[in-house]
Design a protein around this motif. Structure first.
Motif, mmCIF file in Angstrom:
data_model
loop_
_atom_site.group_PDB
_atom_site.id
_atom_site.type_symbol
_atom_site.label_atom_id
_atom_site.label_comp_id
_atom_site.label_asym_id
_atom_site.label_seq_id
_atom_site.Cartn_x
_atom_site.Cartn_y
_atom_site.Cartn_z
ATOM 1 N N MET A 138 -53.913 -7.970 57.685
ATOM 2 C CA MET A 138 -53.363 -6.819 57.026
ATOM 3 C C MET A 138 -54.440 -6.179 56.156
ATOM 4 N N THR A 139 -54.785 -4.955 56.444
ATOM 5 C CA THR A 139 -55.754 -4.264 55.607
ATOM 6 C C THR A 139 -55.453 -2.782 55.573
ATOM 7 N N SER A 140 -55.257 -2.276 54.381
ATOM 8 C CA SER A 140 -55.073 -0.840 54.209
ATOM 9 C C SER A 140 -56.443 -0.243 53.927
ATOM 10 N N ALA A 141 -56.445 1.013 53.590
ATOM 11 C CA ALA A 141 -57.699 1.666 53.256
ATOM 12 C C ALA A 141 -57.426 2.786 52.278
ATOM 13 N N VAL A 142 -58.427 3.071 51.447
ATOM 14 C CA VAL A 142 -58.356 4.249 50.600
ATOM 15 C C VAL A 142 -58.799 5.418 51.471
ATOM 16 N N VAL A 143 -57.946 6.418 51.584
ATOM 17 C CA VAL A 143 -58.184 7.533 52.490
ATOM 18 C C VAL A 143 -58.108 8.848 51.723
ATOM 19 N N PRO A 144 -58.652 9.921 52.292
ATOM 20 C CA PRO A 144 -58.459 11.238 51.681
ATOM 21 C C PRO A 144 -57.015 11.695 51.908
ATOM 22 N N LEU A 145 -56.526 12.561 51.054
ATOM 23 C CA LEU A 145 -55.139 13.023 51.141
ATOM 24 C C LEU A 145 -54.807 13.607 52.508
ATOM 25 N N GLU A 146 -55.747 14.310 53.128
ATOM 26 C CA GLU A 146 -55.457 14.938 54.414
ATOM 27 C C GLU A 146 -55.094 13.924 55.495
ATOM 28 N N ALA A 147 -55.465 12.661 55.326
ATOM 29 C CA ALA A 147 -55.082 11.624 56.289
ATOM 30 C C ALA A 147 -53.573 11.398 56.275
ATOM 31 N N PHE A 148 -52.911 11.741 55.166
ATOM 32 C CA PHE A 148 -51.462 11.567 55.067
ATOM 33 C C PHE A 148 -50.702 12.562 55.945
ATOM 34 N N VAL A 149 -51.365 13.606 56.426
ATOM 35 C CA VAL A 149 -50.734 14.576 57.336
ATOM 36 C C VAL A 149 -50.261 13.856 58.600
ATOM 37 N N ASP A 150 -50.968 12.815 59.000
ATOM 38 C CA ASP A 150 -50.666 12.104 60.239
ATOM 39 C C ASP A 150 -49.696 10.936 60.075
ATOM 40 N N LEU A 151 -49.147 10.750 58.885
ATOM 41 C CA LEU A 151 -48.172 9.672 58.689
ATOM 42 C C LEU A 151 -46.899 9.971 59.480
ATOM 43 N N PRO A 152 -46.136 8.942 59.821
ATOM 44 C CA PRO A 152 -44.889 9.166 60.564
ATOM 45 C C PRO A 152 -43.946 10.119 59.821
#
Length: 168
Positions: A1-15
């Motif tokens: 299990m590993t998350s990542a710190v991402v830029p906000l624009e990556a959240f556009v692709d969330l379910p």
């Protein structure tokens, strides 16, 4: 299990219809706020009393699972001039330790003025000192999350694929 710190624009692709959880990390408490499933409105949720990292992380991830959260928005307490001080270092350390424990993507959100804005709102509403103390952390988390939701809502397909990847 590993998350990542991402830029906000990556959240556009969330379910679709997945909620986000906003966090206001303090030294004694963690204020939490939850988005609606359309990711339009942030609502104060609760405040976790900090004990030690393992217990704090477990409580946080349990709440995230309960609400089927797809990502975390964590307030980054920058100094007013944009520099990073001890509170930012503490927040980054918390996130570094949290990343291996979850698959949830994490984004930092500039939280400058969040507690001040919330406190002013509560003062304007004539909330007692005890009431302000009880709700300020989760309201600050909602303020942080709402800022990220508003920005996310403005990210169109062409902006999400911006040339330099930098957004204000």
């Amino acid at each position: 299990m590993t998350s990542a710190v991402v830029p906000l624009e990556a959240f556009v692709d969330l379910p679709a219809h997945a909620r986000l959880l906003g966090l206001d990390l303090g030294s004694k408490t963690i204020g939490l706020a939850l988005s609606d499933v359309e990711r339009q409105i942030a609502t104060p949720l609760e405040t976790i009393q900090r004990v030690k990292f393992g217990l704090d992380a477990a409580a946080l991830l349990k709440i995230a699972g309960k609400h089927q959260v797809a990502g975390l928005v964590i307030g980054l307490p920058l100094n007013m001039d944009g520099t990073e001080g001890p509170r930012v270092q503490s927040t980054r350390a918390f996130v570094r330790n949290l990343v291996p424990l979850t698959d949830l993507p994490i984004v930092f959100w500039d939280e400058r003025m969040s507690t001040l804005a919330v406190t002013r709102t509560l003062l304007y509403a004539d909330a007692s000192r005890a009431k302000r103390a009880a709700v300020v952390d989760k309201m600050a988390a909602a303020y942080i999350l709402q800022g990220a939701l508003d920005r996310l809502g403005r990210l169109g397909p062409q902006e999400a694929e911006g040339e330099d990847g930098q957004y204000d």
